[in-house]
Design an enzyme around this catalytic site. Sequence first.
Site, short mmCIF file in Angstrom:
data_model
loop_
_atom_site.label_atom_id
_atom_site.label_comp_id
_atom_site.label_asym_id
_atom_site.label_seq_id
_atom_site.Cartn_x
_atom_site.Cartn_y
_atom_site.Cartn_z
N SER B 95 0.75 -1.00 0.25
CA SER B 95 -0.42 0.09 -0.05
C SER B 95 1.13 1.13 0.23
CB SER B 95 -0.95 0.35 0.86
OG SER B 95 -2.06 1.00 1.45
N ASP B 217 -9.96 -4.45 -6.02
CA ASP B 217 -9.17 -3.70 -4.82
C ASP B 217 -9.58 -2.08 -4.97
OD1 ASP B 217 -8.06 -2.27 -2.93
OD2 ASP B 217 -5.39 -2.76 -4.18
N HIS B 245 -7.57 -5.45 -0.39
CA HIS B 245 -6.38 -4.40 -1.01
C HIS B 245 -5.00 -5.39 -0.43
CE1 HIS B 245 -3.85 -0.50 -0.76
NE2 HIS B 245 -4.02 -0.60 0.10
#
Lengths: 428, 267
Positions: B95, B217, B245
């Site tokens: 991320s 996602d 995610h």
Amino acid sequence: MMCRAAEESENEPETDATDAVFTSLLEDSAEELYEHAPCGYLSTLMDGTIAKINTTLLDWLGLSRPQVVGRMRFTDLLTVGGKLYHETHFAPLLQMKGDVSGIALDLKAAEGRLPVLVTSKVKTTEDGQPLLIRTTVFDARDRRAYETELLRRRREAEEARRRAEADRERLQEALAVLQQNLLPPQLPTIAGMEGQAHYHTASPDLLGGDFYDLFPLDAGRWAFFLGDVCGKGPQAAAVTSLTRYTLRAAALHDPDPTTVLTTLNTVLHDRYSSGDTRYCTAIFGVLEPVAGHVDVHMASGGHPSALIHRGDGTADFLPTPGGMLIGVLPQVQFTAAHTRLHPGDTLLLYTDGLTEARTGPQRELYGEDALRAFVASHPPTGPKALIKALTALLTGFGDGLDDDTALLALGVPAVPEVCDRVPGGGTR
Amino acid sequence: MDIRRRNNVTVTGRADGPVVLLAHGFGCDQNMWRLVLPALAEACRVVLFDYVGSGRADPSAWDEKRYSSLEGYALDAAEVCEELDLREVTFVGHSVSAMVGVLAAAKAPQRLSRLVMVAPSPRYIDDVGYRGGFSADDIDELLESLESNYLGWSAAMAPVIMGNADRPELGQELTASFCATDPDMARVFARTTFLSDSREDLKTVTLPTLVLECAHDAIAPREVGAYVHAAIPGSRLVTLQATGHCPQLSAPQATAGAILDFLGTTQ
């Protein structure tokens, strides 16, 4: 007791009948209970695809079953902020732990945002493989409103605390500056003498009422004083300031100790005669260094006697009995005293913070006798060493020392070379 | 300063294997990597850490100013590399950490040799000619969500989070404290993460890079994955058949496999 037992047995057949009715009702309504439960139910595949959802939740969302089942994921029901929270917190937690409870999220409901509390649990196969996720959704509008209010209050409280701390810091700074102005920044250097002072502040929030000073009168003489104004805080500080500058001015006009204290008495009495009586105790003195020794003329107004630590190690008070408080009465009598400091001798002035400190388990007053014994137990090595020892003593009192304390020590350094010492100098 | 303790550094796996540094994203801590750890540890020397403000990093090291910029997090990663004298490091960032990896590569060019960006997004908020998927209002909503959840959490979690580095027995509390962070620090990290714009930084990447995206996602959509891939010349894009995610949790084998494959083919 017996009565009730009889009743119970009498009613037994009827109870059975009621149970039967309840049971059939419950069995009839299992589906009904699921569909119209007071909370939302849904089951999703592991990827979040909605497989089953109850009517209550569909009604909240304003969606029909065909729009949702197999077509939407759980996250599609959430507001974007809720979706972000779900992806960063909820989903990882669920994957790691297998269940998550009481998470606050927002649904995109028919009537706008609907705050809910979500609990999910992963159902697994017998061998532990995750199969689906069961989720309950509770309407949390009231609770959220309450929480919002709590958060608002907490923010307000934090802000108030920050402001209060900043105010307090500013105030302490101002107090410290004021306090410093009540004391000499450092003692002046006197040829042939040594001086050392210490000031202990009981509370950073309160201005202390103790004071001391040491300053030149003329080419050959020096004046000193140390005292204690009754009370603490700004009023006491105002008296301290008035006292300090009155003593200095009076000393330049006529340094005779009793005259100086009498002038101070007049000033304080005139200033504070109406109503709020303010007074102080003080010792004022004049130092006159003459050929290897120093003559000390002093007077006391109600202040604890000075202590003299002689070069031979003995310690004795220089009595100034009967001196009256300064500022209370219009006419006063002060007690004068005289002594001579020889090399190795040190004169110690102190305020009652020291002698009235509480010690031991009984919290007894430290007292003047203990002070005399303490000083006598130390070698006569001059003002710096004496103040250092007394500072350590004050620190050792801990919370037994709850008052401001001022210490001022003035001495004549011992003559280091034996051949230079005047025989019998101490008794001349 | 004791960096190992500050960042709760864990070293595991094959001592003689290639070094893989696993960097968690916003929301959790190094435990995010638990499910990929066994596969990676078999072949690699794996170094895990928590950013200050997350997991079991030392809360006393928190500095709001430093951690209000991704540079602060990159400095954490670079300092871990420095402290452990790591060389030829493959930085795996999840991320927002994918972007932290880009910044860390610039800070410690002699230490980092490869970059794996897991579900990366260089900018979350839409811009002219760019779709990040979110609006500024959405980010405010997330911050609200954080607030309302921490209201109930902080009381229960605080004892677990506080003063942990010297109390290893709290390891058993792991699942209880998983993802639990000091709310004030989490708010700063959230802001820093979701208001960041690292698109320009992507152009600076010269390391062999793997972009690992999920098929579905909600935070980093495929459009964004494609953008990252296109912005880093020579990068490899792998799309995992995973939802959500966090592919390292939802598809751990595939994720570990893709990382190992990348390592194997870029020796």
